[in-house]
Design a protein around this motif. Sequence first.
Motif, PDB file in Angstrom:
ATOM      1  N   ILE A  46      -7.687  -6.403  -8.362  1.00  0.00           N
ATOM      2  CA  ILE A  46      -8.042  -7.800  -8.628  1.00  0.00           C
ATOM      3  C   ILE A  46      -9.560  -7.858  -8.770  1.00  0.00           C
ATOM      4  CG2 ILE A  46      -7.883 -10.147  -7.725  1.00  0.00           C
ATOM      5  CD1 ILE A  46      -5.474  -9.012  -6.003  1.00  0.00           C
ATOM      6  N   TRP A  47     -10.030  -8.371  -9.892  1.00  0.00           N
ATOM      7  CA  TRP A  47     -11.433  -8.201 -10.294  1.00  0.00           C
ATOM      8  C   TRP A  47     -12.017  -9.547 -10.706  1.00  0.00           C
ATOM      9  CZ3 TRP A  47     -15.638  -8.060 -13.380  1.00  0.00           C
ATOM     10  CH2 TRP A  47     -16.518  -6.979 -13.282  1.00  0.00           C
ATOM     11  N   GLN A  48     -13.132  -9.920 -10.077  1.00  0.00           N
ATOM     12  CA  GLN A  48     -13.772 -11.203 -10.367  1.00  0.00           C
ATOM     13  C   GLN A  48     -15.264 -11.020 -10.599  1.00  0.00           C
ATOM     14  OE1 GLN A  48     -13.755 -14.023  -7.100  1.00  0.00           O
ATOM     15  NE2 GLN A  48     -15.348 -15.251  -8.078  1.00  0.00           N
ATOM     16  N   PHE A  49     -15.757 -11.507 -11.731  1.00  0.00           N
ATOM     17  CA  PHE A  49     -17.208 -11.606 -11.907  1.00  0.00           C
ATOM     18  C   PHE A  49     -17.766 -12.565 -10.869  1.00  0.00           C
ATOM     19  CE2 PHE A  49     -16.505 -10.361 -16.453  1.00  0.00           C
ATOM     20  CZ  PHE A  49     -17.436  -9.322 -16.506  1.00  0.00           C
ATOM     21  N   THR A  50     -18.913 -12.203 -10.251  1.00  0.00           N
ATOM     22  CA  THR A  50     -19.602 -13.129  -9.356  1.00  0.00           C
ATOM     23  C   THR A  50     -20.977 -13.509  -9.889  1.00  0.00           C
ATOM     24  OG1 THR A  50     -20.408 -11.248  -8.034  1.00  0.00           O
ATOM     25  CG2 THR A  50     -18.382 -12.326  -7.292  1.00  0.00           C
ATOM     26  N   SER A  51     -21.399 -12.878 -11.000  1.00  0.00           N
ATOM     27  CA  SER A  51     -22.703 -13.198 -11.588  1.00  0.00           C
ATOM     28  C   SER A  51     -22.562 -14.002 -12.882  1.00  0.00           C
ATOM     29  CB  SER A  51     -23.482 -11.912 -11.875  1.00  0.00           C
ATOM     30  OG  SER A  51     -22.753 -11.056 -12.735  1.00  0.00           O
ATOM     31  N   LYS A  81       0.139 -11.062  -3.067  1.00  0.00           N
ATOM     32  CA  LYS A  81       0.854 -10.659  -1.848  1.00  0.00           C
ATOM     33  C   LYS A  81       2.158 -11.440  -1.736  1.00  0.00           C
ATOM     34  CE  LYS A  81       0.606 -11.069   3.202  1.00  0.00           C
ATOM     35  NZ  LYS A  81      -0.216 -11.505   4.363  1.00  0.00           N
ATOM     36  N   SER A  82       2.085 -12.732  -1.979  1.00  0.00           N
ATOM     37  CA  SER A  82       3.265 -13.591  -1.873  1.00  0.00           C
ATOM     38  C   SER A  82       4.295 -13.291  -2.965  1.00  0.00           C
ATOM     39  CB  SER A  82       2.829 -15.057  -1.960  1.00  0.00           C
ATOM     40  OG  SER A  82       3.932 -15.924  -2.057  1.00  0.00           O
ATOM     41  N   LEU A  83       3.822 -13.122  -4.213  1.00  0.00           N
ATOM     42  CA  LEU A  83       4.739 -12.946  -5.332  1.00  0.00           C
ATOM     43  C   LEU A  83       5.365 -11.558  -5.367  1.00  0.00           C
ATOM     44  CD1 LEU A  83       2.956 -14.659  -8.372  1.00  0.00           C
ATOM     45  CD2 LEU A  83       4.917 -15.493  -7.086  1.00  0.00           C
ATOM     46  N   SER A 108      -4.966  -3.821  -3.964  1.00  0.00           N
ATOM     47  CA  SER A 108      -3.845  -4.039  -3.049  1.00  0.00           C
ATOM     48  C   SER A 108      -2.609  -3.357  -3.606  1.00  0.00           C
ATOM     49  CB  SER A 108      -3.591  -5.539  -2.851  1.00  0.00           C
ATOM     50  OG  SER A 108      -3.296  -6.173  -4.087  1.00  0.00           O
ATOM     51  N   MET A 109      -1.690  -2.969  -2.710  1.00  0.00           N
ATOM     52  CA  MET A 109      -0.500  -2.218  -3.110  1.00  0.00           C
ATOM     53  C   MET A 109       0.730  -2.691  -2.360  1.00  0.00           C
ATOM     54  SD  MET A 109      -1.881   1.687  -3.638  1.00  0.00           S
ATOM     55  CE  MET A 109      -0.625   2.009  -4.885  1.00  0.00           C
ATOM     56  N   ASN A 110       1.881  -2.375  -2.921  1.00  0.00           N
ATOM     57  CA  ASN A 110       3.178  -2.580  -2.295  1.00  0.00           C
ATOM     58  C   ASN A 110       3.722  -1.192  -1.977  1.00  0.00           C
ATOM     59  OD1 ASN A 110       5.969  -2.868  -1.834  1.00  0.00           O
ATOM     60  ND2 ASN A 110       6.161  -4.595  -3.229  1.00  0.00           N
ATOM     61  N   ALA A 116      -6.437 -14.886  -5.435  1.00  0.00           N
ATOM     62  CA  ALA A 116      -5.459 -14.071  -6.163  1.00  0.00           C
ATOM     63  C   ALA A 116      -4.811 -13.023  -5.266  1.00  0.00           C
ATOM     64  CB  ALA A 116      -6.120 -13.406  -7.362  1.00  0.00           C
ATOM     65  N   LYS A 117      -5.561 -12.455  -4.327  1.00  0.00           N
ATOM     66  CA  LYS A 117      -4.952 -11.414  -3.482  1.00  0.00           C
ATOM     67  C   LYS A 117      -3.818 -11.991  -2.641  1.00  0.00           C
ATOM     68  CE  LYS A 117      -8.033 -11.450   0.594  1.00  0.00           C
ATOM     69  NZ  LYS A 117      -9.002 -10.642   1.375  1.00  0.00           N
TER      70      LYS A 117
END
Length: 350
Positions: free
Chosen positions: A72-77, A26-28, A61-63, A21-22
């Motif tokens: 950007i937030w992802q569960f890993t458990s 960044k691209s979009l 992340s920022m512009n 997602a990062k």
Amino acid sequence: MKDLITGIQQVGIGVTNAAEAKHLYKSLFGMDVLIFEDHAEAGLMTQYTGNEVHKRHAILSMNLAGGGGFEIWQFTSRTPAKNTDPRYGDLGIFAARIKCANIKRAHHHFLKNKQVQVSALLRGPGKQLHFWITDPYGNSFKMVESTSWFKFSNGHCGGVAGAVIGVSDIKTSIDFYRNVLGINELVYETEGVAGDLPLAFGNGQSFKSALLRKKTAANGAFCKLLGEVEIELVEALDFTPKKIYENRFWGDCGFIHLCFDVLKMNDLKEVAKKHGYGFTVDSAQSFSMGNAAGRFCYLEDPDGTLIELVETHKIPILKKLNWNLNLQTRKSQGPLPNWMISLLALNKIK
């Protein structure tokens, strides 16, 4: 009040793959400056994660053209629950508002991008031209024209200018966002059939809507970078809205919170208490997120939409030299010099 909220720091976006997602964002949207990347446990958020401590991967992340960033937030458990395809008017954050310098040029640019769905150019209640983007994860973004910039180049858009939030009673919500958060200018308030939406969002149905704005703050280290705040409130009149995060956890896919940068957290806590809103989470002391640190708190709007509040204590300026700025030792509450903020651009996402 005007010096308590200094701008939108970020909108939180739950995803299934933060590393992917990062690069997409960044691209979009030019979110190419990495403020922090962190793997840890979300120990203070258990009331919103099934009373269990879950591990997560978080990226801010920022512009640097101006505006807020993306957390950007992802569960890993656990496996994040998917986005539930919210309707325009459902309760919670329906879309992030993204600023553009020239709406027609930006629209032409995004129409050529095969990764996203793009609406036609539309004109809403405030007579402002805008268009909608839906990303590959099903998240919606309202692209709006803005003159509030930190350092605009020739990119197609900047960062987050605000959010579109579904509410159950627009008067109550206007009072909350004005009196508690200080977003005090009522740009418009209207009621009627929406003719400025993509069909899938509810074009032709009736809504009440209001746009609140707060001009760029005079104080706060990053106020010139974050710029103006715009909160668009929407109340559905033709159907009973559902809660976007009903039966799902904070951190699951979609817009999980709207985060404001705060100058004086204790003062804001007293203002919220005065108006009948208590903090539901309060780290109390400085909390580390990678190389950054600060006090973070959470507040619910009248419909339970999560508002994150961050009083920044430390931010990495130049990671290669381990140069961090300690905001707690600053004597001034005014904005940082432009050259210092511009150094953040050296921390690029690769």
